[in-house]
Motif scaffolding. Structure first.
Motif, PDB file in Angstrom:
ATOM      1  N   LYS A 196      11.335   5.030  -8.093  1.00 23.53           N
ATOM      2  CA  LYS A 196      10.885   3.644  -8.237  1.00 23.53           C
ATOM      3  C   LYS A 196       9.368   3.520  -8.109  1.00 23.53           C
ATOM      4  CE  LYS A 196      15.197   1.496  -6.731  1.00 23.53           C
ATOM      5  NZ  LYS A 196      15.982   2.740  -6.767  1.00 23.53           N
ATOM      6  N   PRO A 197       8.611   4.281  -8.907  1.00 20.64           N
ATOM      7  CA  PRO A 197       7.151   4.139  -8.881  1.00 20.64           C
ATOM      8  C   PRO A 197       6.749   2.832  -9.549  1.00 20.64           C
ATOM      9  CG  PRO A 197       7.770   5.556 -10.684  1.00 20.64           C
ATOM     10  CD  PRO A 197       9.049   5.219  -9.950  1.00 20.64           C
ATOM     11  N   LYS A 198       5.544   2.372  -9.281  1.00 23.79           N
ATOM     12  CA  LYS A 198       5.062   1.165  -9.941  1.00 23.79           C
ATOM     13  C   LYS A 198       4.566   1.470 -11.347  1.00 23.79           C
ATOM     14  CE  LYS A 198       6.006  -1.628  -6.673  1.00 23.79           C
ATOM     15  NZ  LYS A 198       7.100  -2.610  -6.862  1.00 23.79           N
ATOM     16  N   LEU A 199       3.991   2.669 -11.536  1.00 22.34           N
ATOM     17  CA  LEU A 199       3.448   3.063 -12.831  1.00 22.34           C
ATOM     18  C   LEU A 199       3.956   4.445 -13.195  1.00 22.34           C
ATOM     19  CD1 LEU A 199      -0.302   1.977 -12.384  1.00 22.34           C
ATOM     20  CD2 LEU A 199       1.406   0.842 -13.824  1.00 22.34           C
ATOM     21  N   ALA A 200       4.260   4.643 -14.460  1.00 22.41           N
ATOM     22  CA  ALA A 200       4.605   5.966 -14.988  1.00 22.41           C
ATOM     23  C   ALA A 200       3.765   6.192 -16.233  1.00 22.41           C
ATOM     24  CB  ALA A 200       6.090   6.062 -15.319  1.00 22.41           C
ATOM     25  N   PHE A 201       2.951   7.251 -16.216  1.00 16.43           N
ATOM     26  CA  PHE A 201       2.019   7.530 -17.316  1.00 16.43           C
ATOM     27  C   PHE A 201       2.556   8.657 -18.197  1.00 16.43           C
ATOM     28  CE2 PHE A 201      -0.545   5.686 -13.954  1.00 16.43           C
ATOM     29  CZ  PHE A 201      -1.372   4.813 -14.629  1.00 16.43           C
ATOM     30  N   ILE A 202       2.501   8.455 -19.505  1.00 16.80           N
ATOM     31  CA  ILE A 202       2.773   9.515 -20.473  1.00 16.80           C
ATOM     32  C   ILE A 202       1.427   9.904 -21.068  1.00 16.80           C
ATOM     33  CG2 ILE A 202       3.928  10.133 -22.622  1.00 16.80           C
ATOM     34  CD1 ILE A 202       6.086   8.125 -21.969  1.00 16.80           C
ATOM     35  N   ASP A 203       0.930  11.082 -20.719  1.00 19.35           N
ATOM     36  CA  ASP A 203      -0.458  11.460 -21.013  1.00 19.35           C
ATOM     37  C   ASP A 203      -0.507  12.778 -21.800  1.00 19.35           C
ATOM     38  OD1 ASP A 203      -3.187  11.655 -20.985  1.00 19.35           O
ATOM     39  OD2 ASP A 203      -3.361  12.092 -18.845  1.00 19.35           O
ATOM     40  N   THR A 204      -0.660  12.695 -23.113  1.00 20.99           N
ATOM     41  CA  THR A 204      -0.717  11.531 -23.978  1.00 20.99           C
ATOM     42  C   THR A 204       0.559  11.474 -24.809  1.00 20.99           C
ATOM     43  OG1 THR A 204      -1.765  12.766 -25.773  1.00 20.99           O
ATOM     44  CG2 THR A 204      -3.237  11.714 -24.210  1.00 20.99           C
TER      45      THR A 204
ATOM     46  N   ALA B 272       0.840  -1.194   0.000  1.00 27.04           N
ATOM     47  CA  ALA B 272       0.000   0.000   0.000  1.00 27.04           C
ATOM     48  C   ALA B 272       0.879   1.249   0.000  1.00 27.04           C
ATOM     49  CB  ALA B 272      -0.920  -0.005   1.215  1.00 27.04           C
ATOM     50  N   GLN B 273       0.344   2.330  -0.538  1.00 21.92           N
ATOM     51  CA  GLN B 273       1.023   3.615  -0.678  1.00 21.92           C
ATOM     52  C   GLN B 273       2.149   3.567  -1.710  1.00 21.92           C
ATOM     53  OE1 GLN B 273       2.018   5.410   3.100  1.00 21.92           O
ATOM     54  NE2 GLN B 273      -0.056   5.192   3.891  1.00 21.92           N
ATOM     55  N   SER B 274       2.017   2.643  -2.680  1.00 21.76           N
ATOM     56  CA  SER B 274       2.925   2.666  -3.832  1.00 21.76           C
ATOM     57  C   SER B 274       2.557   3.859  -4.701  1.00 21.76           C
ATOM     58  CB  SER B 274       2.807   1.369  -4.637  1.00 21.76           C
ATOM     59  OG  SER B 274       3.278   0.266  -3.895  1.00 21.76           O
ATOM     60  N   THR B 275       3.558   4.572  -5.176  1.00 18.58           N
ATOM     61  CA  THR B 275       3.326   5.823  -5.897  1.00 18.58           C
ATOM     62  C   THR B 275       3.326   5.623  -7.407  1.00 18.58           C
ATOM     63  OG1 THR B 275       5.698   6.307  -5.854  1.00 18.58           O
ATOM     64  CG2 THR B 275       4.358   7.184  -4.049  1.00 18.58           C
ATOM     65  N   SER B 276       2.888   6.654  -8.105  1.00 21.35           N
ATOM     66  CA  SER B 276       2.903   6.692  -9.569  1.00 21.35           C
ATOM     67  C   SER B 276       3.505   8.014 -10.018  1.00 21.35           C
ATOM     68  CB  SER B 276       1.484   6.549 -10.136  1.00 21.35           C
ATOM     69  OG  SER B 276       0.882   5.342  -9.717  1.00 21.35           O
ATOM     70  N   LEU B 277       3.964   8.041 -11.279  1.00 18.47           N
ATOM     71  CA  LEU B 277       4.492   9.273 -11.865  1.00 18.47           C
ATOM     72  C   LEU B 277       3.664   9.606 -13.096  1.00 18.47           C
ATOM     73  CD1 LEU B 277       8.004  10.608 -12.195  1.00 18.47           C
ATOM     74  CD2 LEU B 277       6.790  10.224 -14.345  1.00 18.47           C
ATOM     75  N   TRP B 278       3.431  10.902 -13.315  1.00 19.45           N
ATOM     76  CA  TRP B 278       2.582  11.347 -14.415  1.00 19.45           C
ATOM     77  C   TRP B 278       3.294  12.433 -15.206  1.00 19.45           C
ATOM     78  CZ3 TRP B 278      -2.249   8.899 -13.781  1.00 19.45           C
ATOM     79  CH2 TRP B 278      -3.130   9.065 -14.857  1.00 19.45           C
ATOM     80  N   ILE B 279       3.399  12.250 -16.528  1.00 23.47           N
ATOM     81  CA  ILE B 279       3.921  13.308 -17.393  1.00 23.47           C
ATOM     82  C   ILE B 279       2.724  13.940 -18.089  1.00 23.47           C
ATOM     83  CG2 ILE B 279       5.547  13.917 -19.209  1.00 23.47           C
ATOM     84  CD1 ILE B 279       7.065  11.404 -18.692  1.00 23.47           C
TER      85      ILE B 279
END
Length: 414
Positions: free
Chosen positions: A204-212, A142-149
């Motif tokens: 070290k996030p679990k997910l990194a989103f490139i939007d869009t 729990a509390q795993s982070t994500s990164l968003w571009i």
């Protein structure tokens, strides 16, 4: 100085084996060995076992003996799978069957369907330690982070939706410039890619989103060389950091991610489809349309202000069970053949004769193949040699730089 220029000349016959015996077992030089080679054997053999290799290097240099002449370098050979198995291990997943660790994933839908909101749903489940939409256990802490571009320039909408979804704002990191938090990193520049690599390695996030990804690059990703320039570095960064990079994309009229080569770069492609907007507005079909593994079952999804609810009864397009405008039953394998033909033509035009041969090998009859062609509106054309070829219909937006048209529009929720 090499061995041919020393008083002892070239290594005597059998010297390599004698030196190995001195190194491994401490065997002294045999009678008949003379000069600097005998001296080297003697000093190596009389050294403690753990020091023999260091003594060999030091004394060979002092005696002017070229070890390359004694131990020639072996020919350069490529590695085998055994050499890298300990480095890559087995396949790992963020969301099993849907999003793999250390690879690229494409999340695609048409304008306004909810691509960004769906990404936030996954980020929220990561943070809460909640099961995945299909009921699979979330194995991450729990509390795993994500990164968003945020290339779509909708930070205010992103912030508001994160609050509604119950995600603390500090759980979503931004892939932006260090001195300008509203300026996304450039994935077209070496500097921007280096910074992204640093962010992912440190966070070290679990997910990194490139939007869009449509906004994220000025390159034409339907062209092989420019697609390689975009996706190659991202594939390397995902592999080296172990982070799952999810590229959010728009869909073409044919239901393919814009810039068809994105499919080849991604291990999985997830699509969100509002099948019947008139009768079921906001009701989505969520499915993996391309995978290197067995595809999981599609899901139904319904959006609300607090996120999504999911079920095992995904919607279908009206009339999807009877796509042919003719009487009689459609071929039994038509849906499978449609997907097969789409995947074959997604990489580029294919010669019809080869397609028919490959379709037969895949278990599809000619009538099923031609029915699939009709459903996909595949174009047939001839080359100079008179042979027939098939290709998917090409949208103008899929072969042109779509950025100016998007950038002239006001920011929207995508």
């Amino acid at each position: 100085m090499n061995a041919r220029n020393t008083p002892g000349g070239a290594p005597p016959p059998g010297f390599t084996e004698k030196l190995r015996a001195a190194l491994e077992f401490g065997d002294p030089p045999e009678p008949g060995t003379s000069g600097p080679f005998a001296t080297l054997l003697d000093r190596v053999a009389n050294s403690p076992p753990h020091q023999r290799r260091d003594v060999l290097l030091r004394e060979a240099a002092a005696l002017g003996i070229d070890l390359e002449a004694v131990f020639p370098s072996p020919p350069l050979m490529p590695p085998t799978l055994a050499d890298v198995a300990h480095l890559v291990g087995s396949e790992k997943w963020v969301w099993p069957g849907w999003i793999g660790e250390g690879v690229l994933t494409c999340l695609a839908a048409r304008e306004g369907v909810g691509k960004t909101r769906f990404g936030l749903e996954l980020a929220a489940r990561l943070w809460r330690g909640q099961d995945w939409p299909d009921g699979t256990a979330n194995e991450h802490p729990a509390q795993s982070t994500s990164l968003w571009i945020p290339f779509d320039n909708h930070l205010s909408q992103l912030t508001g939706a994160a609050k509604n979804f119950g995600i603390p704002l500090h759980a979503i990191y931004l892939g932006t410039e260090p001195d300008n938090h509203q300026e996304p990193l450039s994935i077209d520049s070496v500097e921007g890619l280096d910074l992204l690599n640093t962010y992912l390695a440190n966070l070290k996030p679990k997910l990194a989103f490139i939007d869009t990804i449509t906004y994220g690059t000025s390159r034409k990703t339907n062209q092989a060389d420019e697609a390689a320039a975009v996706f190659g570095p991202l594939m390397r960064i995902a592999r080296e950091t172990g982070v799952a990079i999810v590229m959010i994309s728009h869909l073409s009229a044919q239901g393919e991610p814009l810039g068809r080569r994105i499919k080849g770069a991604c291990r999985t492609v997830i699509t969100l489809d509002e099948c019947d907007p008139e009768n079921e507005p906001g009701r989505l079909r969520v499915q993996v349309t391309k995978s290197g593994w067995k595809k999981p079952a599609p899901l139904g999804a319904t959006a609300n202000d607090l996120g999504f609810t999911f079920d095992g009864s995904p919607p279908t397009k009206p009339g999807a069970g009877h796509p042919l405008p003719r009487s009689g039953r459609p071929p039994v394998k038509l849906p499978e053949c449609v997907e097969w033909l789409r995947s074959q033509l997604a990489i580029g035009p294919q010669r019809l004769s080869q397609l028919r041969t490959d379709a037969e090998k895949a278990g599809f009859t000619p009538p099923t193949l031609y029915a699939s062609r009709a459903q996909l509106e595949v174009e047939e054309f001839q080359k100079d040699d008179g042979r027939k070829w098939w290709r998917l219909p090409v949208e103008e937006s899929d072969d042109a730089d779509v950025r100016p048209a998007f950038e002239t529009a006001s920011p929207q929720w995508r």
